[in-house]
Scaffold this motif. Structure first.
Motif, PDB file in Angstrom:
ATOM      1  N   VAL A   1      16.451  19.593  -9.890  1.00 55.69           N
ATOM      2  CA  VAL A   1      16.290  20.962 -10.390  1.00 55.69           C
ATOM      3  C   VAL A   1      16.317  21.961  -9.235  1.00 55.69           C
ATOM      4  N   LEU A   2      15.653  21.628  -8.135  1.00 56.73           N
ATOM      5  CA  LEU A   2      15.672  22.516  -6.963  1.00 56.73           C
ATOM      6  C   LEU A   2      17.096  22.672  -6.422  1.00 56.73           C
ATOM      7  N   VAL A   3      17.823  21.552  -6.355  1.00 54.68           N
ATOM      8  CA  VAL A   3      19.211  21.599  -5.867  1.00 54.68           C
ATOM      9  C   VAL A   3      20.085  22.426  -6.805  1.00 54.68           C
ATOM     10  N   LEU A   4      19.899  22.258  -8.109  1.00 54.50           N
ATOM     11  CA  LEU A   4      20.680  23.005  -9.092  1.00 54.50           C
ATOM     12  C   LEU A   4      20.469  24.507  -8.944  1.00 54.50           C
ATOM     13  N   PHE A   5      19.219  24.915  -8.783  1.00 49.34           N
ATOM     14  CA  PHE A   5      18.930  26.345  -8.636  1.00 49.34           C
ATOM     15  C   PHE A   5      19.435  26.876  -7.296  1.00 49.34           C
ATOM     16  N   LEU A   6      19.371  26.056  -6.259  1.00 51.53           N
ATOM     17  CA  LEU A   6      19.879  26.473  -4.954  1.00 51.53           C
ATOM     18  C   LEU A   6      21.391  26.682  -5.014  1.00 51.53           C
ATOM     19  N   LEU A   7      22.110  25.745  -5.619  1.00 54.71           N
ATOM     20  CA  LEU A   7      23.557  25.867  -5.750  1.00 54.71           C
ATOM     21  C   LEU A   7      23.936  27.069  -6.609  1.00 54.71           C
ATOM     22  N   THR A   8      23.180  27.277  -7.678  1.00 60.24           N
ATOM     23  CA  THR A   8      23.432  28.424  -8.554  1.00 60.24           C
ATOM     24  C   THR A   8      23.241  29.732  -7.798  1.00 60.24           C
ATOM     25  N   TYR A   9      22.207  29.781  -6.977  1.00 55.85           N
ATOM     26  CA  TYR A   9      21.918  30.981  -6.188  1.00 55.85           C
ATOM     27  C   TYR A   9      23.045  31.265  -5.197  1.00 55.85           C
ATOM     28  N   ILE A  10      23.529  30.214  -4.528  1.00 58.89           N
ATOM     29  CA  ILE A  10      24.612  30.371  -3.542  1.00 58.89           C
ATOM     30  C   ILE A  10      25.891  30.865  -4.218  1.00 58.89           C
ATOM     31  N   VAL A  11      26.238  30.226  -5.347  1.00 60.12           N
ATOM     32  CA  VAL A  11      27.457  30.617  -6.078  1.00 60.12           C
ATOM     33  C   VAL A  11      27.354  32.047  -6.581  1.00 60.12           C
ATOM     34  N   GLN A  12      26.175  32.395  -7.056  1.00 57.54           N
ATOM     35  CA  GLN A  12      25.975  33.751  -7.576  1.00 57.54           C
ATOM     36  C   GLN A  12      26.156  34.791  -6.469  1.00 57.54           C
ATOM     37  N   LYS A  13      25.726  34.472  -5.255  1.00 54.64           N
ATOM     38  CA  LYS A  13      25.875  35.393  -4.135  1.00 54.64           C
ATOM     39  C   LYS A  13      27.342  35.529  -3.718  1.00 54.64           C
ATOM     40  N   ILE A  14      28.091  34.432  -3.841  1.00 53.87           N
ATOM     41  CA  ILE A  14      29.501  34.453  -3.440  1.00 53.87           C
ATOM     42  C   ILE A  14      30.365  35.155  -4.496  1.00 53.87           C
ATOM     43  N   ILE A  15      30.190  34.754  -5.744  1.00 56.37           N
ATOM     44  CA  ILE A  15      31.029  35.275  -6.822  1.00 56.37           C
ATOM     45  C   ILE A  15      30.485  36.594  -7.374  1.00 56.37           C
ATOM     46  N   ARG A  16      29.188  36.785  -7.251  1.00 56.97           N
ATOM     47  CA  ARG A  16      28.508  37.986  -7.759  1.00 56.97           C
ATOM     48  C   ARG A  16      28.736  38.170  -9.261  1.00 56.97           C
ATOM     49  N   GLN A  17      28.528  37.106  -9.984  1.00 60.40           N
ATOM     50  CA  GLN A  17      28.615  37.197 -11.434  1.00 60.40           C
ATOM     51  C   GLN A  17      27.257  37.551 -12.021  1.00 60.40           C
ATOM     52  N   THR A  18      27.260  38.066 -13.230  1.00 62.67           N
ATOM     53  CA  THR A  18      26.001  38.411 -13.888  1.00 62.67           C
ATOM     54  C   THR A  18      25.311  37.138 -14.352  1.00 62.67           C
ATOM     55  N   LYS A  19      24.023  37.249 -14.632  1.00 61.48           N
ATOM     56  CA  LYS A  19      23.280  36.079 -15.110  1.00 61.48           C
ATOM     57  C   LYS A  19      23.839  35.611 -16.442  1.00 61.48           C
ATOM     58  N   TYR A  20      24.266  36.533 -17.290  1.00 63.72           N
ATOM     59  CA  TYR A  20      24.866  36.175 -18.576  1.00 63.72           C
ATOM     60  C   TYR A  20      26.127  35.339 -18.361  1.00 63.72           C
ATOM     61  N   GLU A  21      26.988  35.787 -17.453  1.00 60.75           N
ATOM     62  CA  GLU A  21      28.234  35.064 -17.168  1.00 60.75           C
ATOM     63  C   GLU A  21      27.943  33.677 -16.601  1.00 60.75           C
ATOM     64  N   GLU A  22      26.936  33.615 -15.741  1.00 67.74           N
ATOM     65  CA  GLU A  22      26.556  32.341 -15.128  1.00 67.74           C
ATOM     66  C   GLU A  22      26.050  31.359 -16.181  1.00 67.74           C
ATOM     67  N   GLN A  23      25.175  31.843 -17.063  1.00 65.47           N
ATOM     68  CA  GLN A  23      24.624  30.993 -18.108  1.00 65.47           C
ATOM     69  C   GLN A  23      25.716  30.507 -19.060  1.00 65.47           C
ATOM     70  N   PHE A  24      26.626  31.404 -19.409  1.00 60.92           N
ATOM     71  CA  PHE A  24      27.710  31.047 -20.320  1.00 60.92           C
ATOM     72  C   PHE A  24      28.639  30.019 -19.676  1.00 60.92           C
ATOM     73  N   PHE A  25      28.965  30.226 -18.404  1.00 60.81           N
ATOM     74  CA  PHE A  25      29.870  29.311 -17.706  1.00 60.81           C
ATOM     75  C   PHE A  25      29.261  27.922 -17.590  1.00 60.81           C
ATOM     76  N   ILE A  26      28.004  27.831 -17.144  1.00 64.01           N
ATOM     77  CA  ILE A  26      27.362  26.529 -16.960  1.00 64.01           C
ATOM     78  C   ILE A  26      27.239  25.789 -18.291  1.00 64.01           C
ATOM     79  N   SER A  27      26.751  26.512 -19.320  1.00 67.81           N
ATOM     80  CA  SER A  27      26.572  25.881 -20.629  1.00 67.81           C
ATOM     81  C   SER A  27      27.904  25.421 -21.212  1.00 67.81           C
ATOM     82  N   SER A  28      28.949  26.226 -21.029  1.00 66.78           N
ATOM     83  CA  SER A  28      30.276  25.872 -21.552  1.00 66.78           C
ATOM     84  C   SER A  28      30.860  24.670 -20.814  1.00 66.78           C
ATOM     85  N   ALA A  29      30.709  24.666 -19.486  1.00 71.11           N
ATOM     86  CA  ALA A  29      31.240  23.561 -18.686  1.00 71.11           C
ATOM     87  C   ALA A  29      30.526  22.252 -19.021  1.00 71.11           C
ATOM     88  N   VAL A  30      29.207  22.305 -19.099  1.00 69.85           N
ATOM     89  CA  VAL A  30      28.427  21.105 -19.432  1.00 69.85           C
ATOM     90  C   VAL A  30      28.765  20.638 -20.844  1.00 69.85           C
TER      91      VAL A  30
END
Length: 200
Positions: free
Chosen positions: A150-179
């Motif tokens: 869980v810590l690794v997942l949140f760390l990776l999410t944080y890094i990707v969010q800083k690089i891509i600068r997507q909204t939390k909504y977009e991030e949640q939709f992308f992860i849920s859709s991919a999974v």
């Protein structure tokens, strides 16, 4: 002490094994809708998962319940697919992710995953006279591994969010859709395997 370490590390490696990534996908689905600042809600959700899989892990290891492994393997991706669908459906409703229904569903799905964990544990126990020590050590290893994941997942999410600068909504939709996509393919494959076992 050596026995504790053996089963403890087995628990960690089992839940962190990327070759058996169904449990990792379920953790991703659970955490997808949360901000890291919502650590209390995350803790409740993970505790529900822990309670659920601990109950059935113990019950199955002690042979109080017995369910065909092919059926369990099919039900595991079902839990992931359902969680992802619920994530996407409730993305714009912040309160829904903290609802009692959410936590109860995670607990029930945890019960199914616990049956999956028990398959490995029982196969390794062999003719062990006592299962209490291995069960306890294995479960502790699972919890530590889950926490690290869980810590690794949140760390990776944080890094990707800083690089891509997507909204939390977009991030949640992308992860849920991919999974969802990965898990749905897994569901079809395992459903086929389960049907095959019925007609052998």
């Amino acid at each position: 002490m050596n026995e504790f370490y053996l089963w403890f590390t087995t628990g960690i490696t089992h839940i962190c094994d990327f070759r058996a990534y169904d449990h990792i996908l379920f953790l991703m689905a659970i955490c997808a809708v949360y901000h890291f600042a919502e650590w209390k809600e995350i803790l409740i959700a993970l505790s529900a998962f822990t309670i659920g899989h601990s109950i059935t892990l113990a019950a199955s290891t002690f042979q109080w319940i017995s369910i065909p492994s092919a059926l369990i393997e099919f039900l595991i991706p079902c839990t992931i697919v359902f969680t992802c669908i619920r994530n996407i459906y409730t993305l714009k409703s912040d309160k829904s992710k903290h609802s009692t229904i959410t936590y109860v569903s995670i607990l029930l799905f945890g019960c199914i995953h616990g049956l999956g964990f028990s398959s490995l544990l029982r196969s390794m126990l062999g003719k062990e006279e006592s299962v209490i020590g291995p069960l306890f050590s294995f479960n502790i290893g699972l919890e530590i591994g889950q926490f690290v994941l869980v810590l690794v997942l949140f760390l990776l999410t944080y890094i990707v969010q800083k690089i891509i600068r997507q909204t939390k909504y977009e991030e949640q939709f992308f992860i849920s859709s991919a999974v969802f996509g990965i898990s749905f393919i897994m569901l079809i494959e395992r459903f086929t395997n389960y049907l095959h076992t019925l007609y052998i």
